[in-house]
Design an enzyme around this catalytic site. Structure first.
Site, PDB file in Angstrom:
ATOM      1  CG  ASN A 141      44.214  10.827  56.450  1.00  0.00           C
ATOM      2  OD1 ASN A 141      44.230  10.797  57.684  1.00  0.00           O
ATOM      3  ND2 ASN A 141      43.130  11.107  55.749  1.00  0.00           N
ATOM      4  CD  GLU A 142      39.883   8.165  56.441  1.00  0.00           C
ATOM      5  OE1 GLU A 142      39.528   8.596  55.332  1.00  0.00           O
ATOM      6  OE2 GLU A 142      39.151   8.170  57.444  1.00  0.00           O
ATOM      7  CD  GLU A 298      40.161  11.561  60.315  1.00  0.00           C
ATOM      8  OE1 GLU A 298      39.086  11.595  59.691  1.00  0.00           O
ATOM      9  OE2 GLU A 298      41.255  11.546  59.760  1.00  0.00           O
ATOM     10  CD1 TRP A 306      33.204  12.905  54.400  1.00  0.00           C
ATOM     11  CD2 TRP A 306      31.928  11.104  54.064  1.00  0.00           C
ATOM     12  NE1 TRP A 306      33.392  12.060  55.469  1.00  0.00           N
ATOM     13  CE2 TRP A 306      32.621  10.945  55.284  1.00  0.00           C
ATOM     14  CE3 TRP A 306      31.061  10.080  53.655  1.00  0.00           C
ATOM     15  CZ2 TRP A 306      32.480   9.822  56.101  1.00  0.00           C
ATOM     16  CZ3 TRP A 306      30.922   8.966  54.464  1.00  0.00           C
ATOM     17  CH2 TRP A 306      31.619   8.841  55.664  1.00  0.00           C
ATOM     18  CD  GLU A 346      36.945  16.769  54.180  1.00  0.00           C
ATOM     19  OE1 GLU A 346      37.840  17.104  54.970  1.00  0.00           O
ATOM     20  OE2 GLU A 346      36.667  15.598  53.909  1.00  0.00           O
ATOM     21  CE  LYS A 347      32.251  26.502  50.795  1.00  0.00           C
ATOM     22  NZ  LYS A 347      32.452  25.531  49.708  1.00  0.00           N
ATOM     23  CG  HIS A 349      33.373  17.292  57.998  1.00  0.00           C
ATOM     24  ND1 HIS A 349      33.618  17.148  59.341  1.00  0.00           N
ATOM     25  CD2 HIS A 349      33.282  16.048  57.488  1.00  0.00           C
ATOM     26  CE1 HIS A 349      33.670  15.854  59.627  1.00  0.00           C
ATOM     27  NE2 HIS A 349      33.473  15.168  58.525  1.00  0.00           N
TER      28      HIS A 349
HETATM   29  C1  GLA Z   1      38.303  11.240  56.610  1.00  0.00           C
HETATM   30  C2  GLA Z   1      39.636  11.933  56.443  1.00  0.00           C
HETATM   31  C3  GLA Z   1      39.632  13.348  56.911  1.00  0.00           C
HETATM   32  C4  GLA Z   1      38.350  14.047  56.550  1.00  0.00           C
HETATM   33  C5  GLA Z   1      37.218  13.271  57.125  1.00  0.00           C
HETATM   34  C6  GLA Z   1      35.891  13.935  56.918  1.00  0.00           C
HETATM   35  O1  GLA Z   1      38.196  10.542  57.750  1.00  0.00           O
HETATM   36  O2  GLA Z   1      40.677  11.236  57.063  1.00  0.00           O
HETATM   37  O3  GLA Z   1      40.725  13.998  56.322  1.00  0.00           O
HETATM   38  O4  GLA Z   1      38.241  14.108  55.178  1.00  0.00           O
HETATM   39  O5  GLA Z   1      37.178  12.021  56.479  1.00  0.00           O
HETATM   40  O6  GLA Z   1      34.845  13.144  57.406  1.00  0.00           O
END
Ligand code: GLA
Length: 663
Positions: A141-142, A298, A306, A346-347, A349
């Site tokens: 992931n990223e 996403e 964040w 991230e609650k 978000h």
């Molecule tokens: C990234 C991550 C996700 C999440 C989002 C929140 O894109 O891939 O898991 O943390 O940020 O914006």
């Protein structure tokens, strides 16, 4: 059109899952990304796998008609890995260990991490090969999002190997990095450390190679997992989610390794014109996909936790954001995440199902969005038609922003975004391309932009010279063509790689003081705008001055030049013009290159065309609050209405006009 997002059922009791599926059906969700951070649930103890819950989730999703983008779950190791193997933890530039407790706490060079990650991948692939819901693999992931580089001893050893591979012998490295300066000359690769904190400026060549190395190490992690997947499920495409125009890795190298380019984008909530940067991100994604369709993996339905302020999106903003990505080549729009977390970092978000539940404006918008995307299914497979190319280069980015450069105010992305923004406002679409290395690569574009292309190899310089010779128009901006691919300056006057092509020779950079601005004059002596940050003591060696400085360190010197070369033209912009001046320069450059917008675009309206063999789709997105009209005929796929000649677009509204033939 894919619609849906990250689905993290492990955060919820199993009783919630059937409701999830029912709601997904209601919203028209077609794809769920499952298990991105589920390693601790899938392998709670080393070598002990628990797949029962995931079997159930995949079956439920399949029963609900939802395709699965199945994650390899290796984005964040479980706590036991650090307990057993603390050497897998990343170390920062100051030698501090980054401990578990958030995410991505692993060193990309760690053989132990790779071994454990590929073992889990193998288990997953073997178990779910042939599962009818499996449509796509999502590796990691990223990558490099948080631990872009690691400075630990394991990384040091890997860096030395990487260098030995690249340079063969240590003298070549000494030459490349200019180690005769400050007594840095190495006698052996074993003497090289990663660029950890040093008493003062570190070696720029080393810093550049360390970025290249770090990007390659993360890529090697991805490739190790991808190869397992390709062996076991050769027919299932593989992706990993990029963060298109972020500096962390060289995505040109990564793009070749994925079957589908996918991208994550989060709007900068504090920026009232954030849609401009969004458009750039989408264009970079399409560039990475080589012009082919890609997938928005996403984005957010509303607040992003964040950022310093969790600014909520206003009604209608999500659909506009969403359609911008689709307009620019995405085959759908996925979100982080399906259900807003009850606990964890991230609650706050946003998600598709908010804390408030389905009795909310946000949920109603989500349902509408699903229906809208469904209506856009004819667009699938069509490609975007662009007018201009813009060269984007991660290596130049890294070199431009090393600490030992002439001005702290010169940042890499700044000019790319500024030029892109101006073209967006003019109704023009930009293809983002890599620095060309073979002739003909740019031939389809009447105009190519090279903003802050700092590192230029001799092959790129000659391809660009041929491009202009053959009739292309090239606009280069300051701090371009200064150094070669090793960050060694091209001697004889700046911009060394482009001196002949542009007909200019710069004797000295003249950066401006903080906040200082200079006025620009055209050749009749009339006020022609304003700039800041950077000027140069520029001498004409063939080019004509188009704009000159009225004041500042080099009054009378050229700020914008133009040289006809063969059948084309090379333009050089030696200063950081403000937005109005940039727009007016681009108007002139476009006019001469024969680049015209296909439609008259009212202020605040974004227009982008996608084409298939037999149809054109014009996306019209009104980012402003005032009503606007566009002269265009066709059928609006969203509203269903037939437009005879004039599309009326209320403030904030969107339309996708389908036309039978290219328009
Ligand atoms: C990234 C991550 C996700 C999440 C989002 C929140 O894109 O891939 O898991 O943390 O940020 O914006």
């Amino acid at each position: 059109m894919a619609f849906g997002g990250d689905y993290n059922p492990e955060q919820w009791p199993a009783q919630v899952w059937p409701e999830d599926i029912a709601l997904m059906r209601e919203a028209g969700v077609t794809m769920a990304t499952v298990g991105v951070f589920a390693w601790a649930h899938l392998e709670p103890r080393p070598g002990t796998y628990e797949f029962g819950w995931l079997d159930q989730v995949l079956d439920l999703l399949h029963g609900g008609g939802v395709d699965v983008d199945l994650a390899t779950a290796t984005a964040s190791p479980p706590p036991w890995l650090a307990q057993l193997h603390p050497e897998t933890l990343p170390v920062d530039v100051d030698g501090r260990t980054l401990w578990p407790g958030s995410r991505q706490a692993y060193c990309p060079s760690s053989a132990v991490f790779r071994e454990r990650a590929t073992a889990l991948t193998e288990e997953l692939a073997t178990r779910y090969a042939g599962h009818p819901a499996l449509a796509l693999w999502h590796v990691g992931n990223e990558y490099a999002c948080h631990t872009t580089c690691c400075w630990c001893d394991v990384s040091a050893a890997a860096f030395r190997e990487w260098l030995a591979d690249r340079y063969g012998d240590i003298e070549a490295l000494n030459q490349a990095w200019g180690t005769s300066f400050w007594s840095q000359r190495y006698g052996d690769f074993d003497q090289v450390f990663p660029p950890r904190s040093t008493p003062t400026f570190g070696n720029p060549g080393k810093a550049l190679d360390f970025r290249r190395f770090s990007s390659d190490e993360h890529l090697a992690c991805y490739i190790a997992e991808r190869d397992v997947l390709r062996r076991i499920t050769p027919d299932v495409p593989v992706t990993t989610n990029f963060m298109a125009h972020s500096e962390v890795v060289d995505y040109w190298r990564w793009a070749r390794e994925v079957d589908v380019v996918s991208n994550d984008h989060y709007l900068t909530a504090d920026d009232p014109d954030g849609h401009q940067e969004l458009a750039f991100s989408a264009d970079v994604s399409r560039g990475l996909a080589g012009g082919r369709p890609w997938l928005l993996m996403e984005h957010s339905t509303s607040a992003v936790n964040w950022q310093p302020r969790n600014v909520a999106k206003r009604p209608g903003e999500t659909v506009r954001n969403n359609l911008q990505h689709v307009a620019r080549g995405s085959e759908g729009a996925l979100f982080f995440q399906w259900r807003q977390s009850r606990a964890g970092a991230e609650k706050y978000h946003s998600a598709l199902v908010p804390h408030a539940g389905t009795e909310s404006r946000l949920w109603r918008e989500v349902v509408d969005l699903g229906a809208t995307l469904d209506r856009l299914s004819p667009v699938v497979g069509s490609t975007v038609r662009a007018d201009v190319a813009l060269i984007f280069d991660w290596e130049s980015w890294w070199a431009t922003e090393h600490v030992a450069t002439p001005s702290i105010d010169v940042t890499y992305r700044d000019r790319a975004l500024a030029l892109h923004r101006a073209l967006l406002a003019a109704g023009l679409t930009v293809d983002v391309v890599s620095p060309p290395t073979t002739g003909g690569q740019l031939a389809q574009y009447p105009l190519v932009l090279a903003p802050t292309l700092h590192l230029v190899s001799s092959s790129t310089a000659s391809v660009l010279a041929e491009y202009v010779q053959a009739g292309g128009h090239l606009l280069v901006t300051y701090f371009s063509g200064i150094a070669d691919e090793q960050d060694r300056v091209h001697l004889g006057g700046y911009p060394g790689a482009f001196r002949d092509l542009l007909g200019v020779r710069v004797q000295e950079f003249c950066p401006l003081r903080d906040g200082q601005t200079v006025r620009l004059l055209d050749q009749t002596g009339t006020d022609a705008g304003c700039s800041d940050v950077w000027t140069e003591d520029l001498h004409l060696t063939g080019a004509d001055a188009v704009l000159t400085y009225a004041d500042g360190p080099v009054p009378g010197c050229a700020a914008l030049t133009r040289q006809a070369r063969g059948a084309g033209v090379g333009w050089y912009l030696a200063t950081r013009t403000d937005d109005t001046t940039t727009a007016s320069i681009l108007r002139e450059v476009c006019a001469e290159a024969g680049v015209t917008a296909p439609y008259d675009v009212p202020a605040g309206v974004e227009l982008v065309r996608r084409h298939s063999d037999d149809a054109a789709y014009v996306f019209a997105i009104n980012h402003g609050s005032a009503d606007a009209t566009v002269q265009i005929a066709g059928t609006d796929l969203i509203g269903g209405s037939v437009i005879d000649a004039e599309l009326r677009l209320a403030g904030g509204a969107v339309a996708v006009v389908a036309q039978a033939a290219a328009g």
